[in-house]
Design a protein around this motif. Structure first.
Motif, PDB file in Angstrom:
ATOM      1  N   HIS A  23       0.957  -1.081   0.017  1.00 56.52           N
ATOM      2  CA  HIS A  23      -0.117   0.074   0.045  1.00 56.52           C
ATOM      3  C   HIS A  23       0.848   1.272   0.109  1.00 56.52           C
ATOM      4  O   HIS A  23       0.485   2.177  -0.875  1.00 56.52           O
ATOM      5  N   GLN A  24       2.060   1.311   0.863  1.00 58.92           N
ATOM      6  CA  GLN A  24       2.637   2.353   1.055  1.00 58.92           C
ATOM      7  C   GLN A  24       3.539   2.667  -0.407  1.00 58.92           C
ATOM      8  O   GLN A  24       3.661   3.865  -0.896  1.00 58.92           O
ATOM      9  N   ASP A  25       4.036   1.639  -1.011  1.00 64.33           N
ATOM     10  CA  ASP A  25       4.556   1.610  -2.385  1.00 64.33           C
ATOM     11  C   ASP A  25       3.778   2.126  -3.403  1.00 64.33           C
ATOM     12  O   ASP A  25       4.136   3.166  -3.918  1.00 64.33           O
ATOM     13  N   ARG A  26       2.432   1.779  -3.487  1.00 67.33           N
ATOM     14  CA  ARG A  26       1.516   2.266  -4.468  1.00 67.33           C
ATOM     15  C   ARG A  26       1.221   3.793  -4.111  1.00 67.33           C
ATOM     16  O   ARG A  26       1.205   4.310  -5.211  1.00 67.33           O
ATOM     17  N   GLN A  27       0.950   4.059  -3.053  1.00 65.31           N
ATOM     18  CA  GLN A  27       0.536   5.532  -2.767  1.00 65.31           C
ATOM     19  C   GLN A  27       1.404   6.587  -2.426  1.00 65.31           C
ATOM     20  O   GLN A  27       1.306   7.776  -3.063  1.00 65.31           O
ATOM     21  N   GLN A  28       3.061   6.130  -2.085  1.00 63.16           N
ATOM     22  CA  GLN A  28       3.854   7.342  -1.817  1.00 63.16           C
ATOM     23  C   GLN A  28       5.181   7.017  -2.609  1.00 63.16           C
ATOM     24  O   GLN A  28       5.892   7.561  -2.740  1.00 63.16           O
ATOM     25  N   GLY A  29       5.208   5.886  -3.584  1.00 63.76           N
ATOM     26  CA  GLY A  29       6.290   5.496  -4.262  1.00 63.76           C
ATOM     27  C   GLY A  29       7.432   5.262  -3.096  1.00 63.76           C
ATOM     28  O   GLY A  29       8.619   5.664  -3.451  1.00 63.76           O
ATOM     29  N   ALA A  30       7.171   4.673  -2.177  1.00 60.56           N
ATOM     30  CA  ALA A  30       8.203   4.446  -0.950  1.00 60.56           C
ATOM     31  C   ALA A  30       9.113   3.569  -1.372  1.00 60.56           C
ATOM     32  O   ALA A  30       9.070   2.364  -2.490  1.00 60.56           O
ATOM     33  N   LYS A  31      10.405   3.531  -0.799  1.00 65.18           N
ATOM     34  CA  LYS A  31      11.279   2.550  -1.003  1.00 65.18           C
ATOM     35  C   LYS A  31      11.212   1.253  -0.306  1.00 65.18           C
ATOM     36  O   LYS A  31      11.049   1.298   0.990  1.00 65.18           O
ATOM     37  N   VAL A  32      11.102   0.151  -0.941  1.00 66.90           N
ATOM     38  CA  VAL A  32      10.637  -1.127  -0.147  1.00 66.90           C
ATOM     39  C   VAL A  32      11.725  -2.193  -0.350  1.00 66.90           C
ATOM     40  O   VAL A  32      12.027  -2.449  -1.379  1.00 66.90           O
ATOM     41  N   VAL A  33      12.162  -2.818   0.692  1.00 68.81           N
ATOM     42  CA  VAL A  33      13.227  -3.906   0.754  1.00 68.81           C
ATOM     43  C   VAL A  33      12.369  -5.038   1.127  1.00 68.81           C
ATOM     44  O   VAL A  33      11.612  -5.188   1.933  1.00 68.81           O
ATOM     45  N   LEU A  78      17.107  -1.231   7.188  1.00 66.59           N
ATOM     46  CA  LEU A  78      16.948  -1.436   8.464  1.00 66.59           C
ATOM     47  C   LEU A  78      15.232  -2.019   9.069  1.00 66.59           C
ATOM     48  O   LEU A  78      15.223  -2.626   9.796  1.00 66.59           O
ATOM     49  N   ASP A  79      14.535  -1.112   8.192  1.00 66.39           N
ATOM     50  CA  ASP A  79      13.096  -1.370   8.531  1.00 66.39           C
ATOM     51  C   ASP A  79      12.950  -3.041   8.386  1.00 66.39           C
ATOM     52  O   ASP A  79      12.041  -3.724   9.083  1.00 66.39           O
TER      53      ASP A  79
END
Length: 312
Positions: A23-33, A78-79
């Motif tokens: 959800h975060q990636d879709r909504q905010q273009g967040a960096k996801v590992v 780290l997350d």
């Protein structure tokens, strides 16, 4: 205690963190590992996204990271680590100098030991990212040919067999886990990138890999510097964020990759003997069918690199 935390996390945070990250990636273009355990009964993980592949060993006395991705990806990395352990990152092993493998070093202030080949440290000292106060995130322990770290089930053996992608490429072996991480000495089933500016050698590359195949014993699983296609979950529909036992490369895949680089060099050398230009050598390059699925985007540059190294 860490092993208990890790195994519990497989159940407790799985579906929730995958849903939240997506959800975060879709909504905010967040960096996801993305984090995947290499063995559900163990504490070794592979983390993809944000540059080169990272490995993480979750120990009771702290986390060991092998490579730290691109600058700015330390927090997502780290997350992901903190999804399975509350221990700090205490050791980093950098397989080589490139920013997609060392860029996150400075984002782990808890680290006390940074390990790399001596040539990698020299190369990193030239990078703007490690100037001034950030120099504290340069390697403070170096390897020449071989170094062993830790002990027991968590033992790590570091090997250096010569020039290849750079002049400081380490191979990280977990002998008790029968797994080796090759970094960009084996980036994927692809023609490698040769960084001559940092000591890489298209001519030495096949010999370096051949030495690794001959001298490293007891390994049956291999993780690479960038390839993610093999690291797919065995049950992609499970809804879990942390997948156990992803597919990895095998030792036979590594042997094939060593053969590929040997045959590539031999084909270019034959073109040189035939009096061809580098352009003609690339245009007429033919390799055995067993390599037909390889990514060849760096092939032209590698042909040219062989010509330059051999003074042609």
């Amino acid at each position: 205690m860490t092993r208990v935390i890790v195994l519990g996390a497989l159940i407790a945070v799985g579906a929730l963190s995958m849903e939240a990250a997506g959800h975060q990636d879709r909504q905010q273009g967040a960096k996801v590992v993305r984090i995947q355990t290499l063995n559900v009964r163990d504490i070794l993980y592979v983390l993809t996204g944000g540059g080169g592949n990272t490995l993480a060993l979750m120990r009771d006395d702290g986390v060991v990271l092998i490579d730290t991705k691109l600058p700015g990806w330390g927090r997502p990395l780290l997350d992901a680590v903190q999804a399975v352990t509350d221990k700090p990152v205490t050791m980093i092993i950098n397989t080589h100098t490139h920013a997609d493998h060392t860029g996150g070093n400075a984002e782990f202030p808890s680290v006390t030991q940074i390990v790399a080949h001596e040539s990698t440290k020299a190369n990193m000292q030239k990078m703007d990212a490690f100037m001034g106060p950030s120099a504290r995130f340069l390697p403070n322990r170096t390897v020449t040919d071989r170094l062993s770290l830790l002990d027991g089930l968590d033992r790590i053996d570091l090997y250096y067999f010569g020039r290849g992608h750079t002049d400081g490429d380490l191979i990280v072996v977990f002998p008790e886990k029968r797994l080796a991480h090759f970094g960009d000495l084996f980036p994927a089933k692809a023609a490698p990138f040769i960084d001559a500016a940092n000591g890489g050698s298209a001519v030495a590359f096949p010999q370096t890999l051949a030495r690794a195949v001959a001298e490293i014993k007891g390994v049956n699983r291999v993780t690479t510097g960038h390839e993610e296609a093999s690291l797919v979950p065995r049950d992609a529909n499970s809804g879990a964020a942390i997948f156990a036992n992803p597919r990895t490369m095998t030792w036979s895949d590594l042997q094939e990759y060593a053969d590929f680089n040997r045959d590539f060099l031999a084909a270019v050398q034959e073109a040189i003997k035939a009096g061809k230009t580098a352009a003609d050598a690339f245009a007429t390059l033919r390799l055995p069918d067993r390599y037909k699925g390889y990514d060849m985007q760096h092939a032209k540059a590698n042909v040219e690199a062989v010509y330059r190294e051999l003074g042609k």
